[in-house]
Design a protein around this motif. Structure first.
Motif, PDB file in Angstrom:
ATOM      1  N   ASP A  54      -8.443   0.745 -11.054  1.00  0.00           N
ATOM      2  CA  ASP A  54      -9.735   0.079 -10.075  1.00  0.00           C
ATOM      3  C   ASP A  54     -10.064  -0.586  -9.942  1.00  0.00           C
ATOM      4  OD1 ASP A  54      -8.831   2.885  -9.181  1.00  0.00           O
ATOM      5  OD2 ASP A  54     -10.376   3.861 -10.305  1.00  0.00           O
ATOM      6  N   ARG A  82      -6.925   1.196  -6.135  1.00  0.00           N
ATOM      7  CA  ARG A  82      -6.363   1.469  -7.386  1.00  0.00           C
ATOM      8  C   ARG A  82      -5.141   0.237  -7.304  1.00  0.00           C
ATOM      9  NH1 ARG A  82      -7.117   3.960 -11.152  1.00  0.00           N
ATOM     10  NH2 ARG A  82      -5.224   5.317 -12.748  1.00  0.00           N
ATOM     11  N   ARG A 106       0.775   6.005  -0.671  1.00  0.00           N
ATOM     12  CA  ARG A 106      -0.300   7.010  -1.026  1.00  0.00           C
ATOM     13  C   ARG A 106      -1.066   7.040  -2.282  1.00  0.00           C
ATOM     14  NH1 ARG A 106      -1.262  10.168   2.957  1.00  0.00           N
ATOM     15  NH2 ARG A 106       0.330   9.574   3.978  1.00  0.00           N
ATOM     16  N   ASP A 107      -0.225   6.732  -2.918  1.00  0.00           N
ATOM     17  CA  ASP A 107      -0.361   7.286  -4.564  1.00  0.00           C
ATOM     18  C   ASP A 107      -0.210   6.416  -6.042  1.00  0.00           C
ATOM     19  OD1 ASP A 107      -1.213   8.350  -7.383  1.00  0.00           O
ATOM     20  OD2 ASP A 107       0.234  10.326  -6.520  1.00  0.00           O
ATOM     21  N   VAL A 108      -0.297   5.358  -5.788  1.00  0.00           N
ATOM     22  CA  VAL A 108      -0.535   4.038  -6.906  1.00  0.00           C
ATOM     23  C   VAL A 108       0.086   4.567  -7.709  1.00  0.00           C
ATOM     24  CG1 VAL A 108      -2.782   3.732  -7.874  1.00  0.00           C
ATOM     25  CG2 VAL A 108      -0.614   1.640  -7.820  1.00  0.00           C
ATOM     26  N   ASN A 109      -0.360   6.228  -8.463  1.00  0.00           N
ATOM     27  CA  ASN A 109       0.157   6.314 -10.183  1.00  0.00           C
ATOM     28  C   ASN A 109       1.400   7.097 -10.221  1.00  0.00           C
ATOM     29  OD1 ASN A 109      -2.792   5.769 -10.204  1.00  0.00           O
ATOM     30  ND2 ASN A 109      -2.861   7.138 -11.185  1.00  0.00           N
ATOM     31  N   SER A 110       1.919   7.632  -8.763  1.00  0.00           N
ATOM     32  CA  SER A 110       3.178   8.334  -9.069  1.00  0.00           C
ATOM     33  C   SER A 110       4.529   6.652  -8.803  1.00  0.00           C
ATOM     34  CB  SER A 110       3.407   9.660  -8.388  1.00  0.00           C
ATOM     35  OG  SER A 110       3.369   9.089  -6.377  1.00  0.00           O
ATOM     36  N   VAL A 156      -9.321   3.111  -2.537  1.00  0.00           N
ATOM     37  CA  VAL A 156      -9.651   4.176  -3.031  1.00  0.00           C
ATOM     38  C   VAL A 156     -11.067   4.155  -2.772  1.00  0.00           C
ATOM     39  CG1 VAL A 156      -7.760   4.915  -4.343  1.00  0.00           C
ATOM     40  CG2 VAL A 156      -9.876   3.050  -4.627  1.00  0.00           C
ATOM     41  N   THR A 169      -2.978   1.535  -3.891  1.00  0.00           N
ATOM     42  CA  THR A 169      -3.703   2.915  -2.683  1.00  0.00           C
ATOM     43  C   THR A 169      -5.824   2.702  -2.327  1.00  0.00           C
ATOM     44  OG1 THR A 169      -2.463   4.294  -3.854  1.00  0.00           O
ATOM     45  CG2 THR A 169      -4.548   5.282  -2.882  1.00  0.00           C
ATOM     46  N   TYR A 179       0.731  -1.315  -0.371  1.00  0.00           N
ATOM     47  CA  TYR A 179       0.017   0.248  -0.175  1.00  0.00           C
ATOM     48  C   TYR A 179       0.637   0.738   0.231  1.00  0.00           C
ATOM     49  CZ  TYR A 179      -3.902  -2.101   0.473  1.00  0.00           C
ATOM     50  OH  TYR A 179      -5.738  -2.880   0.587  1.00  0.00           O
TER      51      TYR A 179
END
Length: 150
Positions: A103, A109, A81-85, A127, A125, A79
């Motif tokens: 998602d 996500r 904080r921001d899966v995309n970054s 969501v 992350t 886990y």
């Protein structure tokens, strides 16, 4: 004073990987996940007997393969904080995409990458909060949709 059976800061399960190039792997962890090195024990020939890093609230242990203990990469669900970054950082650090961020029915996500040491990282992350019943309903609907699309 009694000693706790689990050292302070550790969880009841701690991942331990046996990998070649532990020093490179530790740098990958620092670059991609902002991991904090805890300790490292190296033999005179440069073999890393044992190294540890803190990733979020967890420890990860790693060592070079030795004797009867061969390379053993792993699969982690991590886990962030921001899966995309973090997914993008992993790709920039040399990991290979196995699944772009998406998602999923259970409220996370998720993206997947494989690092140069053959570890699989499922980056997630959370969501959306939902009940167990909602999760089961979504799972069943997804399963039915997959069966129809086969």
């Amino acid at each position: 004073m009694s000693v706790s059976p689990i050292p302070p800061g550790y969880n009841t399960i701690t991942t331990f990987l046996m990998l070649n190039d532990v020093k490179g792997f530790m740098e990958f962890l620092r670059t991609v996940f902002d991991a904090q090195p805890i300790r490292s024990f190296t033999t005179p020939d440069g073999t890393v007997d044992h190294a540890e890093a803190r990733l979020g609230d967890s420890h990860l242990m790693v060592g070079d393969p030795m004797g009867k203990h061969p390379v053993r990469p792993g699969t982690m669900y991590f886990y962030v904080r921001d899966v995309n970054s973090v997914y993008q950082q992993a790709l920039e650090a040399g990991a290979r995409s196995i699944s772009e961020p998406v998602d999923l029915f259970y409220g996370d996500r998720v993206a997947g990458v494989q690092d140069a040491w053959d570890n699989i990282w499922w980056l997630a992350t959370h969501v959306e909060d939902m009940t167990e019943t909602e999760m089961e309903e979504r799972h069943d609907a997804r399963s039915k949709e997959r069966a129809v699309n086969k």
